[in-house]
Design a protein around this motif. Sequence first.
Motif, short mmCIF file in Angstrom:
data_model
loop_
_atom_site.label_atom_id
_atom_site.label_comp_id
_atom_site.label_asym_id
_atom_site.label_seq_id
_atom_site.Cartn_x
_atom_site.Cartn_y
_atom_site.Cartn_z
N THR A 125 1.64 -1.34 0.60
CA THR A 125 -0.30 -0.26 0.14
C THR A 125 0.40 1.12 0.06
N THR A 126 0.44 2.22 -0.31
CA THR A 126 0.72 4.24 0.04
C THR A 126 0.01 3.85 1.08
N PRO A 127 0.83 5.04 2.03
CA PRO A 127 0.06 6.11 2.93
C PRO A 127 -1.30 6.45 3.28
N GLN A 128 -1.58 7.00 2.22
CA GLN A 128 -3.06 8.04 1.78
C GLN A 128 -3.76 6.74 2.43
N ASP A 129 -4.90 7.19 2.96
CA ASP A 129 -6.13 6.90 3.35
C ASP A 129 -6.50 6.06 2.58
N VAL A 130 -7.40 6.34 0.87
CA VAL A 130 -7.54 5.63 -0.08
C VAL A 130 -7.20 4.16 0.04
N ALA A 131 -6.41 4.32 -0.39
CA ALA A 131 -4.44 3.36 -1.17
C ALA A 131 -5.08 2.44 0.37
N VAL A 132 -4.59 2.60 1.44
CA VAL A 132 -4.70 1.78 2.85
C VAL A 132 -6.53 1.29 2.80
N MET A 133 -6.74 1.45 2.94
CA MET A 133 -8.49 1.64 2.41
C MET A 133 -8.78 0.35 1.85
N ASP A 134 -8.25 -0.20 0.52
CA ASP A 134 -8.49 -0.45 -0.59
C ASP A 134 -7.18 -1.88 0.17
N ALA A 135 -6.06 -1.40 0.76
CA ALA A 135 -5.65 -2.86 1.50
C ALA A 135 -5.66 -3.63 1.99
N ILE A 136 -7.01 -2.73 3.00
CA ILE A 136 -7.53 -4.12 4.21
C ILE A 136 -8.94 -4.65 3.34
N LYS A 137 -9.32 -4.32 2.82
CA LYS A 137 -9.66 -5.59 1.54
C LYS A 137 -9.41 -6.34 1.77
N ALA A 138 -7.91 -6.21 0.59
CA ALA A 138 -7.30 -6.84 0.12
C ALA A 138 -6.96 -8.06 1.54
N ALA A 139 -6.40 -7.64 2.31
CA ALA A 139 -5.67 -8.77 3.68
C ALA A 139 -7.53 -9.47 4.08
N LYS A 140 -8.41 -8.83 4.15
CA LYS A 140 -9.41 -9.67 4.41
C LYS A 140 -9.44 -10.59 3.86
N PHE A 141 -9.60 -11.06 2.07
CA PHE A 141 -9.97 -11.01 1.16
C PHE A 141 -9.00 -12.70 1.12
N ILE A 142 -7.27 -12.39 1.64
CA ILE A 142 -6.70 -13.31 1.86
C ILE A 142 -7.05 -14.14 3.36
N GLU A 143 -7.81 -13.47 3.97
CA GLU A 143 -7.98 -14.42 5.33
C GLU A 143 -9.21 -14.85 5.28
N LYS A 144 -10.59 -14.99 4.19
CA LYS A 144 -11.32 -15.83 3.86
C LYS A 144 -10.72 -16.71 2.92
N LEU A 145 -9.69 -17.25 2.62
CA LEU A 145 -9.15 -17.95 1.65
C LEU A 145 -8.51 -19.20 3.23
N GLU A 146 -8.32 -18.82 4.60
CA GLU A 146 -7.66 -19.11 5.17
C GLU A 146 -6.66 -19.36 4.52
N LEU A 147 -5.62 -18.31 3.59
CA LEU A 147 -4.32 -18.35 4.07
C LEU A 147 -3.47 -16.60 4.95
N PRO A 148 -2.39 -17.04 6.10
CA PRO A 148 -2.26 -15.67 6.53
C PRO A 148 -1.45 -14.04 6.21
N VAL A 149 -1.61 -14.03 6.38
CA VAL A 149 -1.22 -12.56 5.68
C VAL A 149 0.11 -11.91 6.18
N LEU A 150 1.51 -11.66 5.58
CA LEU A 150 2.49 -12.62 5.84
C LEU A 150 2.66 -10.46 6.47
N GLY A 151 2.09 -9.62 6.02
CA GLY A 151 2.82 -8.34 6.56
C GLY A 151 2.22 -7.41 5.54
N VAL A 152 2.54 -6.03 6.10
CA VAL A 152 1.68 -4.75 4.71
C VAL A 152 3.88 -4.47 5.12
#
Length: 293
Positions: free
Chosen positions: A182-209
């Motif tokens: 992600t980049t630091p701006q709120d709009v990018a961070v908001m979408d990054a969190i969606k990507a992380a939630k997607f990975i969690e739904k696949l039952e895979l770990p988010v290694l980091g940001v």
Amino acid sequence: MTANETKKEQTCTENCSTCAPAQPHSAPKGLPPKAKIDVKHVILVLSGKGGVGKSTVSVNLAYALANHGKKVGLLDLDFHGPNIPKMLGIEDQRPTVLANTIEPVHVTGNLSVMSMAFLLPDTSTPVVWRGPMKMGAIQQFLAEVNWGALNYLVVDLPPGTGDEALTIAQLAPNVRGAVIVTTPQDVAVMDAIKAAKFIEKLELPVLGVIENMSGMVCPHCGGTINLFSTGGGKKAAGDLGVPFLGAIPLDPEMVKASDEGRPYILRHADSPTAKAVDEVMEHLVELIESDLK
């Protein structure tokens, strides 16, 4: 499915009165088995939105791993915008095919690359595919490419949470998890969190940001300018309860290096940005290997 088969299916559907009675469809038999590829760790690199430097991070991360003696494959699954070969200066190369095996393009003795860009007539040719075509290509890029024995397969995915990310997560063996860029701006961070939630739904770990473009290195004084602010990626990691892998400052030389096809960390190894990439790589390796102990 070929173009002729697709046209035949469409024609058959439109003129169903002249066709044989439709047979009931059999129940889905599930996904194909995991691809047989000799790799210890598959690392997915995602972003919630485009323009955050995900492919640049993928290239430099893969190069950093290779420079530390790891056998690395870099798989470009951004079918609609395959930029990895351009960034590595290998866009004019083509993989060789021996029998039913595709030989990837070898950048160094430790780094091999496969991308849709190698298979297109020219750089302006668009890829107009639906999901099933993408799944078939991903299966081929995994199972029919001669990757050899790999320590890491770094997978550069298109922005968002579409077919490519879902398919590789389901078909690749030893998927250790995903890195969210992600980049630091709120709009990018908001979408990054969606990507992380997607990975969690696949039952895979988010290694980091990874927070990319975290400030800019001034080409004159070497200081850091908060061009896009800082801290958004670290905050997102904290909110998600996942590791913060590090912040990579924006350096105008990185843009130039990508356009010229010369990985940035090779030309500017002593720069703050290159050191930040190296620190991210070391943090990631430490997390993966400590998790396996």
